[in-house]
Enzyme design. Structure first.
Site, PDB file in Angstrom:
ATOM      1  N   SER A 161      43.423  42.117  39.577  1.00 32.48           N
ATOM      2  CA  SER A 161      42.029  41.956  39.983  1.00 32.48           C
ATOM      3  C   SER A 161      41.896  42.051  41.501  1.00 32.48           C
ATOM      4  O   SER A 161      40.945  42.645  42.012  1.00 32.48           O
ATOM      5  CB  SER A 161      41.452  40.636  39.467  1.00 32.48           C
ATOM      6  N   ARG A 221      39.856  45.417  42.686  1.00 33.61           N
ATOM      7  CA  ARG A 221      38.522  45.141  43.225  1.00 33.61           C
ATOM      8  C   ARG A 221      38.354  45.791  44.597  1.00 33.61           C
ATOM      9  O   ARG A 221      37.365  46.482  44.861  1.00 33.61           O
ATOM     10  CB  ARG A 221      38.290  43.641  43.334  1.00 33.61           C
ATOM     11  N   ASN A 239      35.798  49.055  45.186  1.00 38.16           N
ATOM     12  CA  ASN A 239      34.641  48.948  46.081  1.00 38.16           C
ATOM     13  C   ASN A 239      34.711  49.946  47.220  1.00 38.16           C
ATOM     14  O   ASN A 239      33.723  50.583  47.569  1.00 38.16           O
ATOM     15  CB  ASN A 239      34.537  47.528  46.632  1.00 38.16           C
TER      16      ASN A 239
END
Lengths: 280, 66
Positions: free
Chosen positions: A203, A207, A211
């Site tokens: 994660s 992430r 992004n």
């Protein structure tokens, strides 16, 4: 210019900008990594250069510290240090002298690497191809999954290290055996806990990569407005639109890059704090 | 304060926790399948456990809000 050739150019433009400068075990056609011994030279160069920049600026500032009425830059750096230190104090139980410097390094380094996204997308690749003859150059290290996963796996190694250091090997393994369903579901507990532990670096890394990669892609799409659509008088409409959209996305993205650096730092502190507590 | 803020900050990552646990479950299952040559048995079992574990984890984190 026909529609299909324009479409091909668009795809080529995007693919070109999303291709790393690969050396070693790379595919000669796609220039993507084809094996373990492939090195993304641009990612390594920019991440190390930004790390060195961070060290040099910190060392210079450290030598010229002023007490009483410090200058603007020292004030700014002190503000960042206070902010990170506050986060660590609020989140981290007990005392570990490594956590605050680690958190500060992660925050500043990730922010600097993210900041490369705000440099006009064509600027550095054009300079690299014009001056140095480098065909491919991807300037944002955090849009390379290798960077974000390397950072998250380093944090994961620290999590395991502190878990074993604080709880002992037996205590750490006990966490896998009896959590979350108690002593009657030991095989399920082992699998669930392993999945939960593996999800932490996944994660963290995915992430940040997701992004920043998406942000880079939006910048490329905005750049295409002026690049492929602006022909003749059309440029009078498309170019101002590109400038406005670019400015808007840049301001918004400034928030995104700061937020992503903050999230990476905070979750690192929280995961390490969990590793330092006796309960799971 | 320090006991409350740490776990509370985990809520930042609650969105990706479910997907990460699902991916980690399927990934671990895939690894075990390749190891034992049992495709796709463990991928499905561990993937299911990852989804269930993710839901439990997210529910646990969000319950602390209320």
């Amino acid at each position: 210019m026909s529609g299909s050739s324009s479409g091909n150019e668009t795809v080529e433009y995007i693919q070109h900008h999303l291709t790393n400068l690969c050396v070693g075990d790379c595919d000669p056609v796609t220039h993507k990594a084809a094996g373990f011994w492939a090195l993304h030279l641009d990612t390594v160069f920019f991440s190390v250069a930004l790390g060195v920049l961070m060290i040099v600026v910190s060392a210079r500032l450290g030598r010229n510290l002023v007490t009483g009425t410090p200058g603007g830059f020292q004030n700014f750096v002190e503000m960042i240090i206070d902010f990170v230190s506050g986060q660590v104090k609020d989140t981290f139980p007990g005392h570990n002298p490594m956590i605050a410097p680690l958190a500060l390094t992660i925050f500043v380094w990730v922010w600097l690497m993210n900041f490369m996204d705000l440099i006009p997308v064509d600027l550095l690749p054009l300079i690299a191809s014009g001056v140095l003859g480098i065909e491919y150059l991807k300037v944002v290290p955090t849009t390379d999954l290798n960077t974000t996963m390397a950072m998250s796996l380093t944090v994961f190694a620290l999590i395991i290290y502190y878990n074993i250091k604080v709880k002992g090997v037996g205590g750490y393994l006990k966490m896998f055996v009896f959590h979350p369903f108690g002593k009657f579901f030991i095989p399920v507990n082992i699998v669930m806990s392993t999945i939960e532990e593996l999800a932490k670096p996944l994660s963290l890394g995915l992430r940040l990569f997701g992004n920043l990669f998406a942000g880079e892609l939006v910048f490329l799409l905005i750049a295409l407005i002026g690049g492929t659509m602006a022909v003749g008088l059309g440029a009078l409409i498309w170019f101002p639109l590109q400038v406005v959209l670019d400015l808007g996305w840049l301001i918004f993205h400034l928030l995104v890059i700061t937020l992503q650096a903050f999230i990476f730092m905070v979750l690192t502190i929280v995961y390490l704090a969990m590793a330092h507590t006796e309960d799971h | 304060m320090s006991e409350q803020k740490g776990p509370g900050l985990l809520l930042i990552g609650v969105g990706t926790m479910l997907t990460s646990m699902t991916v980690a479950g399927f990934g671990l299952g895939l690894f075990v399948d390749y190891w034992l040559d049992t495709q796709p048995l463990f991928m499905l079992i561990f993937g299911g456990l990852g989804i269930v574990g993710g839901i439990i984890k997210v529910h646990g984190l969000l319950s602390k809000l209320g």
